[in-house]
Each structure stands twice: as C-alpha cells, then as structure tokens.
Design a protein around this motif. Structure first.
Motif, PDB file in Angstrom:
ATOM      1  N   VAL A   1       0.528  -0.899  -0.200  1.00 53.21           N
ATOM      2  CA  VAL A   1      -0.314   0.087   0.083  1.00 53.21           C
ATOM      3  C   VAL A   1       1.032   1.852   0.039  1.00 53.21           C
ATOM      4  O   VAL A   1       0.133   2.293  -0.902  1.00 53.21           O
ATOM      5  CB  VAL A   1      -1.166  -0.137   1.140  1.00 53.21           C
ATOM      6  N   THR A   2       1.678   1.376   1.215  1.00 55.20           N
ATOM      7  CA  THR A   2       2.880   2.209   0.937  1.00 55.20           C
ATOM      8  C   THR A   2       3.086   2.387  -0.581  1.00 55.20           C
ATOM      9  O   THR A   2       3.996   3.733  -1.463  1.00 55.20           O
ATOM     10  CB  THR A   2       4.010   1.972   1.595  1.00 55.20           C
ATOM     11  N   ASP A   3       3.410   1.140  -1.656  1.00 51.09           N
ATOM     12  CA  ASP A   3       3.517   1.236  -3.070  1.00 51.09           C
ATOM     13  C   ASP A   3       2.904   2.325  -3.459  1.00 51.09           C
ATOM     14  O   ASP A   3       3.745   2.705  -4.830  1.00 51.09           O
ATOM     15  CB  ASP A   3       4.557   0.577  -3.640  1.00 51.09           C
ATOM     16  N   LEU A   4       1.878   1.857  -3.447  1.00 47.01           N
ATOM     17  CA  LEU A   4       0.854   2.367  -4.055  1.00 47.01           C
ATOM     18  C   LEU A   4       0.824   4.073  -3.863  1.00 47.01           C
ATOM     19  O   LEU A   4       0.490   4.835  -5.149  1.00 47.01           O
ATOM     20  CB  LEU A   4      -0.489   1.593  -3.119  1.00 47.01           C
ATOM     21  N   PHE A   5       0.825   4.235  -2.788  1.00 50.56           N
ATOM     22  CA  PHE A   5       0.881   5.622  -1.949  1.00 50.56           C
ATOM     23  C   PHE A   5       1.784   6.364  -2.851  1.00 50.56           C
ATOM     24  O   PHE A   5       1.509   7.897  -3.878  1.00 50.56           O
ATOM     25  CB  PHE A   5       0.869   5.981  -0.310  1.00 50.56           C
ATOM     26  N   ARG A   6       2.967   6.258  -3.216  1.00 50.16           N
ATOM     27  CA  ARG A   6       3.924   6.639  -3.487  1.00 50.16           C
ATOM     28  C   ARG A   6       3.882   6.892  -5.162  1.00 50.16           C
ATOM     29  O   ARG A   6       4.326   7.726  -5.459  1.00 50.16           O
ATOM     30  CB  ARG A   6       5.326   6.204  -2.396  1.00 50.16           C
ATOM     31  N   ARG A   7       3.269   5.752  -5.951  1.00 51.15           N
ATOM     32  CA  ARG A   7       3.146   6.415  -7.164  1.00 51.15           C
ATOM     33  C   ARG A   7       1.886   6.941  -8.159  1.00 51.15           C
ATOM     34  O   ARG A   7       2.171   7.728  -8.677  1.00 51.15           O
ATOM     35  CB  ARG A   7       2.777   4.772  -8.271  1.00 51.15           C
ATOM     36  N   GLU A   8       0.737   7.207  -6.859  1.00 49.90           N
ATOM     37  CA  GLU A   8      -0.460   7.788  -6.790  1.00 49.90           C
ATOM     38  C   GLU A   8      -0.518   9.444  -6.278  1.00 49.90           C
ATOM     39  O   GLU A   8      -1.654   9.906  -6.095  1.00 49.90           O
ATOM     40  CB  GLU A   8      -1.514   6.823  -6.837  1.00 49.90           C
ATOM     41  N   VAL A   9       0.124   9.557  -5.049  1.00 48.48           N
ATOM     42  CA  VAL A   9      -0.658  10.325  -4.704  1.00 48.48           C
ATOM     43  C   VAL A   9       1.111  11.019  -4.130  1.00 48.48           C
ATOM     44  O   VAL A   9       2.086  11.066  -4.351  1.00 48.48           O
ATOM     45  CB  VAL A   9      -0.852   9.850  -2.624  1.00 48.48           C
ATOM     46  N   SER A  10       0.483  12.811  -4.368  1.00 49.94           N
ATOM     47  CA  SER A  10       2.036  14.036  -4.846  1.00 49.94           C
ATOM     48  C   SER A  10       1.790  15.054  -3.447  1.00 49.94           C
ATOM     49  O   SER A  10       2.152  16.164  -3.487  1.00 49.94           O
ATOM     50  CB  SER A  10       1.522  14.346  -6.175  1.00 49.94           C
ATOM     51  N   SER A  11      -0.140  15.483  -3.574  1.00 49.33           N
ATOM     52  CA  SER A  11       0.122  16.460  -3.205  1.00 49.33           C
ATOM     53  C   SER A  11      -0.765  16.929  -1.497  1.00 49.33           C
ATOM     54  O   SER A  11      -1.843  15.477  -1.264  1.00 49.33           O
ATOM     55  CB  SER A  11      -0.930  17.748  -4.237  1.00 49.33           C
ATOM     56  N   TYR A  12      -0.626  17.339  -0.776  1.00 47.11           N
ATOM     57  CA  TYR A  12      -1.254  17.880   0.378  1.00 47.11           C
ATOM     58  C   TYR A  12      -2.244  17.848   0.222  1.00 47.11           C
ATOM     59  O   TYR A  12      -3.624  17.531   1.522  1.00 47.11           O
ATOM     60  CB  TYR A  12      -0.462  18.999   1.287  1.00 47.11           C
ATOM     61  N   ARG A  13      -2.786  18.062  -1.281  1.00 49.62           N
ATOM     62  CA  ARG A  13      -4.048  18.674  -1.284  1.00 49.62           C
ATOM     63  C   ARG A  13      -4.895  16.792  -1.141  1.00 49.62           C
ATOM     64  O   ARG A  13      -6.448  17.059  -0.879  1.00 49.62           O
ATOM     65  CB  ARG A  13      -4.718  18.992  -2.582  1.00 49.62           C
ATOM     66  N   GLN A  14      -4.444  15.748  -1.565  1.00 51.21           N
ATOM     67  CA  GLN A  14      -4.684  14.437  -2.053  1.00 51.21           C
ATOM     68  C   GLN A  14      -5.362  13.776  -0.118  1.00 51.21           C
ATOM     69  O   GLN A  14      -4.949  13.294   0.145  1.00 51.21           O
ATOM     70  CB  GLN A  14      -4.018  13.478  -3.123  1.00 51.21           C
ATOM     71  N   LEU A  15      -4.371  14.296   0.343  1.00 49.34           N
ATOM     72  CA  LEU A  15      -4.326  14.297   2.171  1.00 49.34           C
ATOM     73  C   LEU A  15      -5.671  15.049   3.013  1.00 49.34           C
ATOM     74  O   LEU A  15      -5.513  15.932   3.290  1.00 49.34           O
ATOM     75  CB  LEU A  15      -3.590  14.143   2.311  1.00 49.34           C
ATOM     76  N   PRO A  16      -5.959  13.665   4.792  1.00 50.65           N
ATOM     77  CA  PRO A  16      -5.658  12.372   4.437  1.00 50.65           C
ATOM     78  C   PRO A  16      -6.320  11.866   3.403  1.00 50.65           C
ATOM     79  O   PRO A  16      -7.353  11.947   3.306  1.00 50.65           O
ATOM     80  CB  PRO A  16      -5.955  12.597   5.937  1.00 50.65           C
ATOM     81  N   VAL A  17      -5.776  10.173   3.648  1.00 48.28           N
ATOM     82  CA  VAL A  17      -6.762   9.020   2.857  1.00 48.28           C
ATOM     83  C   VAL A  17      -5.804   7.657   3.623  1.00 48.28           C
ATOM     84  O   VAL A  17      -4.842   7.587   4.644  1.00 48.28           O
ATOM     85  CB  VAL A  17      -6.015   9.127   1.366  1.00 48.28           C
ATOM     86  N   THR A  18      -7.625   7.154   3.614  1.00 50.99           N
ATOM     87  CA  THR A  18      -7.102   5.907   4.720  1.00 50.99           C
ATOM     88  C   THR A  18      -8.327   4.911   3.808  1.00 50.99           C
ATOM     89  O   THR A  18      -8.774   5.140   3.263  1.00 50.99           O
ATOM     90  CB  THR A  18      -8.189   5.397   5.660  1.00 50.99           C
ATOM     91  N   LEU A  19      -6.860   3.703   3.212  1.00 48.22           N
ATOM     92  CA  LEU A  19      -7.341   2.653   2.681  1.00 48.22           C
ATOM     93  C   LEU A  19      -7.597   1.343   3.248  1.00 48.22           C
ATOM     94  O   LEU A  19      -6.763   1.471   4.495  1.00 48.22           O
ATOM     95  CB  LEU A  19      -6.487   2.727   1.387  1.00 48.22           C
ATOM     96  N   TYR A  20      -8.071   0.141   2.798  1.00 46.70           N
ATOM     97  CA  TYR A  20      -8.338  -0.708   3.663  1.00 46.70           C
ATOM     98  C   TYR A  20      -9.026  -1.905   2.162  1.00 46.70           C
ATOM     99  O   TYR A  20      -9.683  -1.983   1.831  1.00 46.70           O
ATOM    100  CB  TYR A  20      -9.886  -0.609   4.992  1.00 46.70           C
ATOM    101  N   GLN A  21      -8.385  -2.944   2.909  1.00 42.50           N
ATOM    102  CA  GLN A  21      -9.028  -4.401   2.545  1.00 42.50           C
ATOM    103  C   GLN A  21      -9.802  -5.542   3.046  1.00 42.50           C
ATOM    104  O   GLN A  21      -9.294  -5.989   4.593  1.00 42.50           O
ATOM    105  CB  GLN A  21      -8.649  -4.607   1.214  1.00 42.50           C
ATOM    106  N   ILE A  22     -10.647  -6.193   3.080  1.00 41.22           N
ATOM    107  CA  ILE A  22     -10.821  -7.507   3.545  1.00 41.22           C
ATOM    108  C   ILE A  22     -10.228  -8.889   2.491  1.00 41.22           C
ATOM    109  O   ILE A  22     -10.708  -8.326   1.655  1.00 41.22           O
ATOM    110  CB  ILE A  22     -12.102  -7.283   3.926  1.00 41.22           C
ATOM    111  N   GLN A  23      -9.586  -9.543   2.916  1.00 39.53           N
ATOM    112  CA  GLN A  23      -8.558  -9.973   2.046  1.00 39.53           C
ATOM    113  C   GLN A  23      -8.109 -11.334   2.916  1.00 39.53           C
ATOM    114  O   GLN A  23      -8.036 -11.087   4.054  1.00 39.53           O
ATOM    115  CB  GLN A  23      -7.727  -9.502   1.775  1.00 39.53           C
ATOM    116  N   THR A  24      -7.808 -12.658   2.216  1.00 40.13           N
ATOM    117  CA  THR A  24      -6.949 -13.323   3.094  1.00 40.13           C
ATOM    118  C   THR A  24      -5.791 -12.876   3.024  1.00 40.13           C
ATOM    119  O   THR A  24      -4.960 -12.673   2.676  1.00 40.13           O
ATOM    120  CB  THR A  24      -6.739 -15.012   2.367  1.00 40.13           C
ATOM    121  N   LYS A  25      -5.287 -13.355   3.923  1.00 42.46           N
ATOM    122  CA  LYS A  25      -3.481 -13.410   4.519  1.00 42.46           C
ATOM    123  C   LYS A  25      -3.008 -14.914   5.330  1.00 42.46           C
ATOM    124  O   LYS A  25      -3.723 -15.819   5.133  1.00 42.46           O
ATOM    125  CB  LYS A  25      -3.826 -12.405   6.040  1.00 42.46           C
ATOM    126  N   PHE A  26      -2.350 -14.637   5.194  1.00 45.77           N
ATOM    127  CA  PHE A  26      -0.820 -16.242   4.834  1.00 45.77           C
ATOM    128  C   PHE A  26       0.690 -15.510   5.896  1.00 45.77           C
ATOM    129  O   PHE A  26       0.870 -14.736   5.885  1.00 45.77           O
ATOM    130  CB  PHE A  26      -0.254 -16.436   3.573  1.00 45.77           C
TER     131      PHE A  26
END
Length: 573
Positions: free
Chosen positions: A114-139
């Motif tokens: 998710v940090t890699d996604l953020f650094r690719r897609e978010v660049s300005s303070y105007r896009q913050l704050p942002v909270t992302l979530y998922q429900i998924q299988t983990k291992f």
C-alpha cells in the motif's frame, strides 16, 4: 433457509483434533472443515457468520471515510527488502519463486504494497488525509498452527492504512479508527477491552490491541478497574514501588549453597522468601556483548521492556558457555558483584531492596546482605518486569487486576517508519517534500468469529450474539403432525417476509435430534412447535443463551419475534 436443503453436517461426538472450544464447536456444528494444518474450508453456516462480521466492519470503515480497495495477495520481495522486513519477518513469511526465479511472498500484511501504491499515486497535501482498507485472505507460516481458525496459516483479515500530513493529523485518524473499532466489536455483541500493546513486527510509535474477554484466551491482560488503563503483559507498566525506611546495611557475607540453583532451592535452603532474592539474568544483546538484568526472585523479566530500553529488536538469554566465559560461574550462581565489562540494569523493585541475596559468581555459593552502591554499581533503573495482579497501577488507581483475552484487532501509529524507507512523500503548501505519517489497523475477521464462540457457549453448544449469528431464528417441531408442519411453514414464510433470517428444520427427525442440533448451532431464538401448544393457540419461543421461555399467542408470534429481533440489532452510538 431449510435444513434439508443446506449443507450443515453436524457431528454428535467431539472431534479428536479439536484443542479449544471454538474449534470443537465449529467442527461439530458443520461450520468449517480442515483441508490441511491451519487451513480450513468455510461451510455455509460458517461463511454466513464471516459475511456478517465483514458487513459490520465495512459499514464502520466507510463511516469514518476509509476507502475500500483490494491489494494482491502475492507481492514482490523487492518491496519487502526496501523496509528490511524480507529478512526481519522471519520464517512466518510464505516465500516462493516464479518461473523466472524471482522472489515473492504471500502477504501476511500489506504495509509495503500500500505504501508503494501511495508513492505512485499521491503527490500533494491536497490529496491528504487518505485511509485505504481491504478485507482479504492473509497467510502466515505458523510454526504450529492450532486452535482451528484462531491461529491458522490462512485467515481472513481487514487491514487498513492511513496517510496524513503530520503527527497531529495521524493522531486524529488513529483516534477515529480506535472509536470505529469500539463500535465494531460492540455491534458484534462482544465483551471486549482495548489495551495498550507492543508494536512487535509491524513497528511504529504506539499501538492498541482489542481483546475479547474469555477464560480460554491465550493472552493475559492487566487493567486498573478505577481508570481506563489496560495493557497486555508485554506492554503493561508498573508504578514505582513506595520507598520505605531503608534497613541498616549488614555486612556482606558469603554462604555455601550446594546444588541450590533455582530461586525455590536457594530460598528453601536459606529459609528466606523469594522477594529477598535477586536473580541476575544475563542476556546476549550483541555479537559479543552481555547485559545483566536484576529481577526480584518472585518476579518475571519482561524481555520486550528490556529490548525497548536498550533500543534493540531482539535479545536472548546467554548460553551456559557464554555465562561461564563472562562470569566464571555456572548458571544458577551468577551475581552482580565483580562482573567485568557487563552493564547492569536493575528493575525498580530491586532498587528499593536492602540486604538481599545474589549469586556468588562461583559454584555452590551465594552472597547475603547485598546492597546496591556499596557492593556494586548499576547503569540504570527501570521497569523491566512482567506485570501481575496486585501490582501498583501506573495511573494511580486500584492495584492491577488480570484477565484473559483473545486479540481480535490491533491498531498501530506507524509514524514515518515505512514512508521514509520507501520514499512515500508529498509536497506541502510551501512546496516542501515531506514523508507521509502513517497508521495501520487490522481486524482478524475469522478470528473474531472464533473468539465470539469462546466467549459465548455452554455445555450444549454455541450461543451466538444476535448481530453475527448465522440466522436469527431457528424453527423446529417436536411432533410430526400435519398441523404442526403447516404452522411451521406459515410462520417461516411470515417471518421471512418481515426480513427475519430463519432456519427451518424440516427434516423427518426425532424431536431430540432437532433439540440437540438447535442447541449446538446456537441461533439466538428457538421457536418450538408442537400439537399441545397449538391446541392452546400458543407458540413457545426460547432464548438460546438465557434459556428464558415465552409462550406467545399464535396470531401475535410473528409480530413479537420481529420486534424482539430488531430490538437486539439496534446499536446505540
């Protein structure tokens, strides 16, 4: 839904593989089936519970403005190496190679992705704050998967990640998530307690665990009943002991203690209580470095606290060979007096002692009437032991109490741990490049289902809380007459049309079999129809958990049940 048309393979006997209540009852109730160690299939009733938990989680995540996405299960080793967790995470990480011999892992958590996604897609303070979530299988490749879906190698989890401009914003998001978690577990109908916790492998500034209270819980927590303070034993603070009038120092004396190595053996030999003995624990804290930690004989060292004090990620007790090399004494006879090139830390409970007992640094010898400063020097004093019931509260309330719990949620204030390492930055209003301040937040969805059973069961089976029960009402008959069949069918149709989730046991089975299965499945309300009751124009309704019975006129049964079920689903914010 009708039992005759649903896969509910109940079991009469306890399965031999089951270790805890939830594992046993989920197998017996036909909710899960084992595929391999730590890996389970969810059957229809078990999946209904999971989906209800997911719905509550989604509603509360959306309520605070978190956005749902779906990240890949498979992630590249390169991302994990950026944060140094490819090696640090250890053997719990499922690692694999693709056909080109590139390294990947199955995600136990998704901070890097998710940090890699953020650094690719978010660049300005105007896009913050942002909270992302998922429900998924983990291992996670658990060394010893156990307790059914409580500690498996594959599990369902909600994980969320927040990105803020500064610490103040991150604290606001953290508090919003904390409040959301409280609502989630309250809506699930669980008795729980948020506790301060160690950050562990995730890392960061601070964290809280959410513990479902249950006598069968793996975790021990301590709390002050007069304040809001609660923590797991790894994190629990202890107030400094009250300093009384010191004893007059007695002359140091060497005593022979043949073959007395343990605290119990030494105290029995000298006829002294364990509180008068000080253990000298030697830890390897570097490649060729040893640290001595002094702990009172009736207390246990807390290695997490020691690590935190020393600013290191791991430590281990020195091997017997290292003990001999650094002290010339065998294990069991080490003491702080005369130690060379070894720093000495003392727990705060040791620092107030006078005339105590320590190892003599030679075989079969202990020293009595030992006093700090006169006989040896310590580098620092701190809280280095594990909290226990009766310890003074760090918040000044009543003495600490203990309870057992099951961790179902964990939230972390990460700070810039990941964003700095991975270059997840944004431009502020002045055009300055700054790292995002992060938080991460997890809920064990499948574990929460098991924890609910651990907290809500009796000797007959499960007692589901209404909000997460696979069905709300269970209809079954004790006689097989046509009149009873028709009444059951009519009530089933009426309740279903009112939006009530009903399981109708329409099997041609004995009443005893149906009663036993109903208790095992644990659906909150049992509606029991029989010729005798119908002749009196009444329908029996039983609360599965309390056993309370209601005899309602037949024409009012649907209305009464609908109102009662809906009332139990109302959550007061």
């Amino acid at each position: 839904m009708r039992v005759s048309q649903t896969l509910i393979p109940t079991m009469r006997q306890d399965p031999g593989e089951a270790e805890v209540v939830s594992h046993r009852l989920m197998l017996r109730a036909g909710m899960i089936r084992k595929v391999a160690a730590g890996i389970y299939s969810y059957l229809p009733l078990g999946l209904r519970v999971i989906r209800k938990i997911e719905t509550i989680v989604r509603e509360e995540m959306n309520r605070i403005g978190a956005q749902e996405l779906l990240l890949p299960i498979l992630s590249s080793a390169e991302l994990w190496k950026e944060t140094d967790r490819w090696d640090f995470y250890g053997k719990e990480l499922f690692r694999l190679h693709d056909r080109h011999e590139r390294d990947f892992c199955l995600g136990p958590t998704h901070e890097e992705v998710v940090t890699d996604l953020f650094r690719r897609e978010v660049s300005s303070y105007r896009q913050l704050p942002v909270t992302l979530y998922q429900i998924q299988t983990k291992f996670r490749d658990e060394i010893r998967p156990r307790f059914g879906i409580m500690r498996g190698r594959e599990f369902i989890m909600k994980d969320a990640y927040s990105f803020d401009q500064d610490v103040a914003g991150a604290k606001h998001t953290y508090q919003a998530m904390y409040d959301a978690y409280c609502r989630i577990f309250s809506r699930m109908g669980l008795e729980f307690r948020p506790v301060e916790a160690d950050t562990g492998l995730i890392g960061g500034i601070s964290s809280h665990e959410f513990m479902v209270l249950a006598n069968t819980g793996e975790e021990l927590i301590v709390f002050d009943p007069d304040t809001q303070y609660a923590a797991n034993v790894e994190r629990a603070e202890i107030a400094p002991p009250t300093i009384g009038k010191p004893e007059a120092a007695l002359p140091l004396e060497k005593v022979s203690t043949p073959n007395a190595k343990s605290v119990e053996e030494v105290c029995a030999f000298l006829n002294m209580p364990p509180s008068r003995l000080v253990k000298t624990l030697l830890y390897q804290t570097g490649t060729n470095e040893i640290t001595a930690v002094l702990i009172r004989g009736d207390h246990q060292a807390n290695e997490i606290k020691i690590q935190r004090h020393l600013g290191i990620h791991e430590l281990s007790l020195a091997t017997p060979e290292m003990v001999l090399r650094f002290t010339t004494a065998p294990v069991g006879f080490v003491g702080p007096i005369g130690l060379q090139k070894i720093r000495i830390l003392a727990d705060q409970a040791v620092a107030v002692l006078s005339n105590f007992i320590v190892g003599g640094n030679e075989p079969d010898v202990h020293l009595i009437h030992v006093n700090i400063d006169r006989d040896f020097v310590i580098e620092s004093i701190g809280d280095f032991r594990q909290a226990q019931a009766g310890d003074p509260s760090p918040r000044g309330g009543s003495p600490l109490q203990t309870a057992r719990g099951i961790e179902v949620g964990h939230i972390f204030m990460l700070g810039t741990k990941y964003s700095e390492k991975m270059g997840a930055t944004y431009l502020d209003a002045q055009g300055q490049t700054l790292p995002a301040v992060m938080g991460c937040y997890g809920i064990g969805v499948s574990r929460a289902a098991a924890a609910a059973i651990e907290q809500n069961h009796d000797d007959k089976g499960i007692c589901w809380p209404m909000p997460i029960a696979p069905f709300q009402v269970h209809i079954f008959s004790v006689t097989a007459s046509e009149n009873v069949r028709q009444a059951s069918e009519q009530l089933y149709q009426d309740l279903s049309q009112n939006g009530i989730e009903v399981l109708l046991d329409d099997r041609e089975e004995r009443g005893g079999v149906k009663f036993n299965d109903a208790d095992l499945l644990g659906i909150p309300f049992h509606i029991i129809l029989g010729d005798k009751g119908l002749a009196q124009n009444t329908i029996e309704i039983k609360d599965r958990k309390t056993g309370e019975k209601h005899h309602i006129p037949r024409e009012k049964a649907c209305e009464w049940i609908t109102a009662t079920v809906r009332a139990k689903l109302v959550f007061q914010t």
